[in-house]
Scaffold this motif. Structure first.
Motif, PDB file in Angstrom:
ATOM      1  N   PHE A 113      70.704   2.930  72.135  1.00 47.98           N
ATOM      2  CA  PHE A 113      70.101   2.294  70.945  1.00 47.98           C
ATOM      3  C   PHE A 113      68.640   2.169  71.209  1.00 47.98           C
ATOM      4  N   MET A 114      67.989   1.655  72.140  1.00 44.82           N
ATOM      5  CA  MET A 114      66.923   1.276  72.528  1.00 44.82           C
ATOM      6  C   MET A 114      66.123   2.546  72.667  1.00 44.82           C
ATOM      7  N   ALA A 115      66.815   3.720  73.052  1.00 43.30           N
ATOM      8  CA  ALA A 115      65.990   5.078  73.467  1.00 43.30           C
ATOM      9  C   ALA A 115      65.444   5.582  71.694  1.00 43.30           C
ATOM     10  N   PHE A 116      66.335   5.430  71.007  1.00 44.37           N
ATOM     11  CA  PHE A 116      65.934   5.876  69.649  1.00 44.37           C
ATOM     12  C   PHE A 116      64.965   4.946  69.223  1.00 44.37           C
ATOM     13  N   LEU A 117      64.868   3.775  69.322  1.00 46.95           N
ATOM     14  CA  LEU A 117      63.494   3.175  68.925  1.00 46.95           C
ATOM     15  C   LEU A 117      62.455   3.430  69.625  1.00 46.95           C
ATOM     16  N   LEU A 169      61.958   6.454  70.792  1.00 45.32           N
ATOM     17  CA  LEU A 169      61.607   7.756  70.043  1.00 45.32           C
ATOM     18  C   LEU A 169      60.850   7.664  68.916  1.00 45.32           C
ATOM     19  N   LEU A 170      61.356   6.468  68.201  1.00 48.70           N
ATOM     20  CA  LEU A 170      60.799   6.284  66.881  1.00 48.70           C
ATOM     21  C   LEU A 170      59.170   5.759  66.948  1.00 48.70           C
ATOM     22  N   GLN A 171      59.158   4.799  67.756  1.00 46.11           N
ATOM     23  CA  GLN A 171      57.952   4.355  68.013  1.00 46.11           C
ATOM     24  C   GLN A 171      56.580   5.268  68.429  1.00 46.11           C
ATOM     25  N   PHE A 172      56.863   6.084  69.423  1.00 42.90           N
ATOM     26  CA  PHE A 172      55.888   7.025  69.995  1.00 42.90           C
ATOM     27  C   PHE A 172      55.926   8.454  69.458  1.00 42.90           C
ATOM     28  N   GLN A 211      64.090   6.818  58.441  1.00 44.06           N
ATOM     29  CA  GLN A 211      65.128   7.582  57.593  1.00 44.06           C
ATOM     30  C   GLN A 211      66.003   8.687  58.326  1.00 44.06           C
ATOM     31  N   LEU A 212      65.440   9.357  58.908  1.00 45.03           N
ATOM     32  CA  LEU A 212      66.238  10.471  59.726  1.00 45.03           C
ATOM     33  C   LEU A 212      66.471   9.934  61.039  1.00 45.03           C
ATOM     34  N   VAL A 213      65.975   8.973  61.817  1.00 40.01           N
ATOM     35  CA  VAL A 213      66.250   8.479  63.178  1.00 40.01           C
ATOM     36  C   VAL A 213      67.409   7.283  63.046  1.00 40.01           C
ATOM     37  N   TYR A 214      67.318   6.770  62.118  1.00 40.19           N
ATOM     38  CA  TYR A 214      68.229   5.577  62.163  1.00 40.19           C
ATOM     39  C   TYR A 214      69.860   5.967  62.166  1.00 40.19           C
TER      40      TYR A 214
END
Length: 244
Positions: free
Chosen positions: A13-17, A19-22, A43-46
């Motif tokens: 879960f945190m890996a995707f966050l 990815l979204l942040q950076f 909208q794509l990552v979640y």
């Protein structure tokens, strides 16, 4: 294996966050001509995050002990409503006090802010796309987040901090100790944005209280799910998309 089962979904879960942040800042383009996934990469990552994290939860499901209970489930509902009430109070006061613009200093750290900028399914004009985005967002908040975070914070971390050099799984679930309260609640706070620190502290404290009182992981999951459901409804009703 028990440790991996409780940690792996959280890491995914945190890996995707991260990815979204950076990575999100590299593709984000706030322009009417931009495709939806560039206007708001979340909208794509979640949705992908929901599917991947859900896979890990299903993969390790037999390792979790929820002890679902009608009694403690009801208590979890009450705690969730109270906890999110404290979380939403500062931004509600922002409106009631007629404040405008960005708050600074202690007010911002207390969460007294407009909270208007964030996940908004309104970027989709197509009704099917709009409702798909909204439903996936609620599944993420009220189901995936509730399971992942409580399995990790309460099921794993509260045990781990009590005996990280030994067999922490021998630690009973919901054991009350100042060390687990301060460390887990503190980490739960810093896992959120600074504007949410005050809300996260109160909410995290209430979840800790429920955990040590009920000794029931299912109650903590229900509390988190109800809280996030109510937060999502509030965000959509008042346009405070920055809350979620």
């Amino acid at each position: 294996m028990f440790g991996r089962a409780h940690v792996a979904p959280f890491i995914a879960f945190m890996a995707f966050l991260m990815l979204l942040q950076f990575g999100g800042v590299l593709i984000e383009w706030k322009h009417p001509a931009a495709p939806w996934w560039r206007q708001d990469p979340a909208q794509l990552v979640y949705p992908i995050q929901v599917i991947v994290t859900g896979f890990f939860l299903i993969r390790y499901w037999t390792y979790y002990t929820f002890n679902w209970s009608l009694k403690w489930g009801f208590v979890g509902v009450v705690f969730g409503a109270v906890g999110i009430g404290f979380w939403l109070l500062p931004t509600t006061l922002y409106d009631r006090l007629g404040l405008t613009g960005e708050t600074e200093g202690i007010l911002r750290y207390l969460g007294v802010a407009a909270r208007k900028e964030g996940f908004d399914p309104g970027i989709f004009q197509n009704p099917a796309a709009y409702w798909t985005s909204l439903v996936m967002r609620f599944i993420r908040a009220a189901v995936i987040v509730a399971l992942v975070e409580e399995i990790f914070w309460r099921g794993f971390m509260m045990r781990f901090v009590m005996d990280w050099e030994g067999n922490y799984w021998k630690q009973p679930f919901g054991r009350a100790h100042w060390k687990s309260y301060l460390i887990v609640t503190g980490l739960f706070m810093v896992a959120h944005a600074p504007v949410d620190y005050a809300g996260a502290f109160v909410y995290g404290s209430l979840t800790y209280l429920l955990c040590v009182w009920s000794k029931n992981l299912g109650a903590c999951v229900i509390m988190h799910g109800v809280a996030n459901l109510l937060m999502g409804l509030y965000a959509m009703a008042y346009g405070k998309y920055g809350l979620w």
